[in-house]
Design a protein around this motif. Sequence first.
Motif, PDB file in Angstrom:
ATOM      1  N   ARG A   1       0.834  -1.214   0.000  1.00 58.66           N
ATOM      2  CA  ARG A   1       0.000   0.000   0.000  1.00 58.66           C
ATOM      3  C   ARG A   1       0.863   1.257   0.000  1.00 58.66           C
ATOM      4  O   ARG A   1       0.622   2.194  -0.794  1.00 58.66           O
ATOM      5  CB  ARG A   1      -0.921  -0.015   1.216  1.00 58.66           C
ATOM      6  N   ASP A   2       1.875   1.303   0.864  1.00 59.30           N
ATOM      7  CA  ASP A   2       2.714   2.501   0.933  1.00 59.30           C
ATOM      8  C   ASP A   2       3.526   2.688  -0.344  1.00 59.30           C
ATOM      9  O   ASP A   2       3.697   3.822  -0.817  1.00 59.30           O
ATOM     10  CB  ASP A   2       3.648   2.424   2.146  1.00 59.30           C
ATOM     11  N   LEU A   3       4.026   1.601  -0.917  1.00 54.58           N
ATOM     12  CA  LEU A   3       4.763   1.718  -2.177  1.00 54.58           C
ATOM     13  C   LEU A   3       3.857   2.230  -3.296  1.00 54.58           C
ATOM     14  O   LEU A   3       4.253   3.077  -4.093  1.00 54.58           O
ATOM     15  CB  LEU A   3       5.355   0.368  -2.576  1.00 54.58           C
ATOM     16  N   ALA A   4       2.644   1.711  -3.347  1.00 53.71           N
ATOM     17  CA  ALA A   4       1.698   2.152  -4.373  1.00 53.71           C
ATOM     18  C   ALA A   4       1.391   3.640  -4.225  1.00 53.71           C
ATOM     19  O   ALA A   4       1.363   4.388  -5.215  1.00 53.71           O
ATOM     20  CB  ALA A   4       0.411   1.332  -4.288  1.00 53.71           C
ATOM     21  N   ASP A   5       1.169   4.085  -2.992  1.00 51.54           N
ATOM     22  CA  ASP A   5       0.885   5.497  -2.750  1.00 51.54           C
ATOM     23  C   ASP A   5       2.076   6.381  -3.138  1.00 51.54           C
ATOM     24  O   ASP A   5       1.903   7.458  -3.729  1.00 51.54           O
ATOM     25  CB  ASP A   5       0.549   5.718  -1.274  1.00 51.54           C
ATOM     26  N   LEU A   6       3.282   5.907  -2.809  1.00 49.04           N
ATOM     27  CA  LEU A   6       4.478   6.688  -3.142  1.00 49.04           C
ATOM     28  C   LEU A   6       4.647   6.810  -4.652  1.00 49.04           C
ATOM     29  O   LEU A   6       4.862   7.912  -5.179  1.00 49.04           O
ATOM     30  CB  LEU A   6       5.719   6.032  -2.528  1.00 49.04           C
ATOM     31  N   HIS A   7       4.540   5.703  -5.358  1.00 49.68           N
ATOM     32  CA  HIS A   7       4.724   5.730  -6.810  1.00 49.68           C
ATOM     33  C   HIS A   7       3.639   6.570  -7.487  1.00 49.68           C
ATOM     34  O   HIS A   7       3.893   7.213  -8.508  1.00 49.68           O
ATOM     35  CB  HIS A   7       4.743   4.315  -7.362  1.00 49.68           C
ATOM     36  N   HIS A   8       2.442   6.580  -6.917  1.00 49.31           N
ATOM     37  CA  HIS A   8       1.360   7.405  -7.458  1.00 49.31           C
ATOM     38  C   HIS A   8       1.715   8.890  -7.340  1.00 49.31           C
ATOM     39  O   HIS A   8       1.546   9.658  -8.303  1.00 49.31           O
ATOM     40  CB  HIS A   8       0.066   7.110  -6.705  1.00 49.31           C
ATOM     41  N   ILE A   9       2.232   9.295  -6.194  1.00 48.17           N
ATOM     42  CA  ILE A   9       2.625  10.701  -6.001  1.00 48.17           C
ATOM     43  C   ILE A   9       3.731  11.087  -6.973  1.00 48.17           C
ATOM     44  O   ILE A   9       3.699  12.167  -7.594  1.00 48.17           O
ATOM     45  CB  ILE A   9       3.083  10.937  -4.545  1.00 48.17           C
ATOM     46  N   LEU A  10       4.728  10.236  -7.127  1.00 50.62           N
ATOM     47  CA  LEU A  10       5.858  10.550  -7.999  1.00 50.62           C
ATOM     48  C   LEU A  10       5.415  10.623  -9.457  1.00 50.62           C
ATOM     49  O   LEU A  10       5.888  11.476 -10.214  1.00 50.62           O
ATOM     50  CB  LEU A  10       6.970   9.508  -7.831  1.00 50.62           C
ATOM     51  N   CYS A  11       4.509   9.737  -9.845  1.00 50.06           N
ATOM     52  CA  CYS A  11       3.997   9.766 -11.222  1.00 50.06           C
ATOM     53  C   CYS A  11       3.260  11.068 -11.494  1.00 50.06           C
ATOM     54  O   CYS A  11       3.478  11.715 -12.522  1.00 50.06           O
ATOM     55  CB  CYS A  11       3.080   8.568 -11.450  1.00 50.06           C
ATOM     56  N   GLU A  12       2.405  11.475 -10.570  1.00 44.15           N
ATOM     57  CA  GLU A  12       1.663  12.737 -10.731  1.00 44.15           C
ATOM     58  C   GLU A  12       2.593  13.943 -10.706  1.00 44.15           C
ATOM     59  O   GLU A  12       2.296  14.975 -11.327  1.00 44.15           O
ATOM     60  CB  GLU A  12       0.617  12.875  -9.624  1.00 44.15           C
ATOM     61  N   SER A  13       3.716  13.827  -9.989  1.00 46.22           N
ATOM     62  CA  SER A  13       4.655  14.938  -9.861  1.00 46.22           C
ATOM     63  C   SER A  13       5.706  14.929 -10.957  1.00 46.22           C
ATOM     64  O   SER A  13       6.571  15.827 -10.997  1.00 46.22           O
ATOM     65  CB  SER A  13       5.355  14.879  -8.497  1.00 46.22           C
ATOM     66  N   ASN A  14       5.663  13.905 -11.825  1.00 45.72           N
ATOM     67  CA  ASN A  14       6.634  13.767 -12.908  1.00 45.72           C
ATOM     68  C   ASN A  14       8.076  13.714 -12.382  1.00 45.72           C
ATOM     69  O   ASN A  14       8.976  14.351 -12.919  1.00 45.72           O
ATOM     70  CB  ASN A  14       6.493  14.915 -13.923  1.00 45.72           C
ATOM     71  N   LEU A  15       8.256  12.949 -11.294  1.00 48.31           N
ATOM     72  CA  LEU A  15       9.576  12.798 -10.682  1.00 48.31           C
ATOM     73  C   LEU A  15      10.000  11.343 -10.721  1.00 48.31           C
ATOM     74  O   LEU A  15       9.186  10.441 -10.489  1.00 48.31           O
ATOM     75  CB  LEU A  15       9.544  13.240  -9.212  1.00 48.31           C
ATOM     76  N   THR A  16      11.269  11.108 -11.004  1.00 47.75           N
ATOM     77  CA  THR A  16      11.793   9.754 -10.868  1.00 47.75           C
ATOM     78  C   THR A  16      11.998   9.472  -9.384  1.00 47.75           C
ATOM     79  O   THR A  16      12.142  10.388  -8.568  1.00 47.75           O
ATOM     80  CB  THR A  16      13.135   9.590 -11.589  1.00 47.75           C
ATOM     81  N   LEU A  17      12.039   8.190  -9.043  1.00 48.91           N
ATOM     82  CA  LEU A  17      12.286   7.814  -7.649  1.00 48.91           C
ATOM     83  C   LEU A  17      13.639   8.318  -7.187  1.00 48.91           C
ATOM     84  O   LEU A  17      13.777   8.824  -6.064  1.00 48.91           O
ATOM     85  CB  LEU A  17      12.185   6.290  -7.509  1.00 48.91           C
ATOM     86  N   THR A  18      14.640   8.238  -8.048  1.00 53.69           N
ATOM     87  CA  THR A  18      15.987   8.689  -7.673  1.00 53.69           C
ATOM     88  C   THR A  18      15.994  10.168  -7.354  1.00 53.69           C
ATOM     89  O   THR A  18      16.543  10.599  -6.328  1.00 53.69           O
ATOM     90  CB  THR A  18      16.986   8.386  -8.808  1.00 53.69           C
ATOM     91  N   ALA A  19      15.384  10.974  -8.237  1.00 50.07           N
ATOM     92  CA  ALA A  19      15.354  12.421  -8.011  1.00 50.07           C
ATOM     93  C   ALA A  19      14.569  12.768  -6.757  1.00 50.07           C
ATOM     94  O   ALA A  19      14.966  13.644  -5.977  1.00 50.07           O
ATOM     95  CB  ALA A  19      14.738  13.123  -9.224  1.00 50.07           C
TER      96      ALA A  19
END
Length: 297
Positions: free
Chosen positions: A216-234
Amino acid sequence: MSKTNLILGTVQIGMNYGIANATGKPDIKTAREILQAAWDGGIQEFDTAIGYGESEKILGVILHEMGVSSLAQINTKPHGSWNGQDFSEVKKDLEASLKKLHVEQLNTLLFHNEAILESWTPKISDAVNALRDEGKIRNVGVSVYSADAAMRALSNPAIDVVQIPANLLDRRFEKAGILHKAQSLGKALQIRSIFLQGLLFMAPHQLPAHMAFAKRDLADLHHILCESNLTLTAAAIGFVQAEWPGCKILIGAETQKQVLDNLDAATIQISPEIIARIKKQFPDVSEQILNPSLWGK
């Protein structure tokens, strides 16, 4: 070559490491490419340990071949089993490390077992201060796992550097006021586990069955990053840079590309709005996720 606040962790060049590691331990050619890319990108500080397989040996050989051994700042750790009693064991480990690393002085002798803080005595302080006086080390540090241990380490006059975990999901040390404490005492902080040993890179469906608790937490995190147009590394590097100003950040790499991606990511500034959204979404993540020792198999 401009300097950076990144430290290259070298556990990956010495052994298989990380839940998301798909390539295994790099061969010697890849290790050279990793270290050369790091040095060319301004990384001059390296983290290793006796317990990291062949890491010390490989790091020492390659930096020597590059002709930068005397310029590099190297932090290493004696065996984590040391219990604070016979300091001759630490001295023996230190001499072995210096030989393998092809250097006469460590930047930081970093203890990897926070339990020694409970058995720390004036005799240990005298011993590490003697190593400073002999020119064998510049600094003494401790790598900790809890905010309480971080506070004890920062309050110890003999300790200069404290290494703590912090990342997009982890608020524990921030809430405990560790940054303010370190700044008030003039102590240095190093931030490790910014990718949570690679867990943050994994898509929820990639998680092994015994780690379904993190979906659940990973899904929420990846959703935020996708909407923010950010890579996980950045996002991971930018978030820690914003929340832990002035601190060194430990990264690892299995390939040259990962080093270059990390260096590029370190130049990206995340907006305060995205930082606030992440902090609001993850105010108090379960320690079962934040502590790899609880992941099980």
